[in-house]
Design an enzyme around this catalytic site. Sequence first.
Site, PDB file in Angstrom:
ATOM      1  N   HIS A  97    -119.945  26.225  42.237  1.00 48.10           N
ATOM      2  CA  HIS A  97    -121.149  25.978  41.428  1.00 48.10           C
ATOM      3  C   HIS A  97    -121.480  24.483  41.419  1.00 48.10           C
ATOM      4  O   HIS A  97    -122.629  24.089  41.672  1.00 48.10           O
ATOM      5  CB  HIS A  97    -120.925  26.481  40.004  1.00 48.10           C
ATOM      6  CG  HIS A  97    -122.017  26.101  39.050  1.00 48.10           C
ATOM      7  ND1 HIS A  97    -123.014  26.978  38.684  1.00 48.10           N
ATOM      8  CD2 HIS A  97    -122.272  24.940  38.386  1.00 48.10           C
ATOM      9  CE1 HIS A  97    -123.847  26.367  37.848  1.00 48.10           C
ATOM     10  NE2 HIS A  97    -123.404  25.133  37.650  1.00 48.10           N
ATOM     11  N   GLU A  98    -120.480  23.672  41.140  1.00 48.43           N
ATOM     12  CA  GLU A  98    -120.721  22.226  41.101  1.00 48.43           C
ATOM     13  C   GLU A  98    -121.034  21.671  42.489  1.00 48.43           C
ATOM     14  O   GLU A  98    -121.786  20.710  42.622  1.00 48.43           O
ATOM     15  CB  GLU A  98    -119.507  21.507  40.496  1.00 48.43           C
ATOM     16  CG  GLU A  98    -119.193  21.907  39.065  1.00 48.43           C
ATOM     17  CD  GLU A  98    -120.377  21.771  38.125  1.00 48.43           C
ATOM     18  OE1 GLU A  98    -121.230  20.876  38.353  1.00 48.43           O
ATOM     19  OE2 GLU A  98    -120.479  22.563  37.178  1.00 48.43           O
TER      20      GLU A  98
END
Length: 440
Positions: A25-26
């Site tokens: 996600h990051e």
Amino acid sequence: MSTVLLWVAGVLAAAVGVAVSIALHELGHLLPAKRFGVKVTQYMVGFGPTLWSRRRGETEYGVKAVPLGGYIRMIGMFPPGPDGRLRASSTGRWALMAEEARQASFVEIGPGEEQRAFYRQPVWKRIVIMAGGPLVNLVLGFVLTGVALSAIGLPTGASTTVGVVQRCVLPADTTATTCPADVDPTPGAAAGLRPGDVFVSFDGQPVTGWVQLSRLIREAGGRQVSFVVERDGQPVTLTTTPLLTQRPALDADGRATGGTVEAGFLGVSPTATLERVPVGQVPGIVLDQLAGTAGIVLNLPQRLYGVAQAAFGTQARDPEGPIGIVGIGRLAGELNAEDSLSGNAFAERAGRLVSLLAGLNVALFVFNVVPLLPFDGGHIAGALWEVVKKAVFRLRRRPDPGPVDVAKAMPLAYGVSILLVGMSVLLLYADIVRPVTLNQ
């Protein structure tokens, strides 16, 4: 492998899966930010004290102690105030919060790096950067669902292989788990059937599937029949008389229609086969998951009230309600420790865990697109409002109003953060004292 070891393995697999999902996600934020030239000073998985970190170029990469999320730190997340300065135009509490956010946003902007600030980027680039993380989770949700359902399959299809042979005939309303000495054995047990036997023929007819076999057994109630099974690669002929008793009424596909009929009973259950879902059905399944998760988010206060009633009272925990990171770990352990329904225990357990992680990524997508700070959706909403605001100013032939001052929403962001912490604490407590379990 023992049940305890399987449970622990499931928990560890879920922990790794959650960490990887957060890290990806990051990464969905990091890659476009670097591609567009925004300076990223930190890429962190987790919150709280740093367990490990290493600097590569201008970015520090690391892992923190609390595995409840992650973040990347970009310079210039918030624009200056309307007067072009960082000082607040008011000494009010809300204005001071916005000023603190702006100052923290600008503290890492070095000489000559002004154009690398996040707020300096065109609206579409800011949207791509902030939407990158949730979109990664959505893609993972599709991919993992496809792997679980289309590559591995669900243990739903009944094979012609015997899975369980009931030892005795017990009344339908009994709570006994063992066979009393004075109870008759089931026709299957009396005939000598064993788990692993494969039906070849029944009453002179070749067996092609469990639905057909079930129909033949039901039709043979009360009369003696012979049948052939394959055992250890050799054919074995057995004889039995299916018990004529009240059984659920079934349609042509073997599904219960309601009510009962008098039919034959053998006392055996099949093993399941891993049936693969066509890839074309995966998008619809994921969309249903999205709708279900969105419904939970929209009714979150009511859902959390139900969790609190279960945690601090006697009300049962809603299995479809929100759960925390501890609850996810417990479910993963239970899923991995559950007995296999098919002949491929490894694939079946892997499919369960992959399905759990697929649902988690779908939930991460939905939560992160909520149009409030500190969620990614809050920054996306600010960028979209900027598009609308600039369009209105152009129509009115007024000067460009500049970037939307998202920092003004920081008081709301702090409030949402406090609520998130409270929700996490409640779910942690509920997952410990009144966990969601597979058999509730």
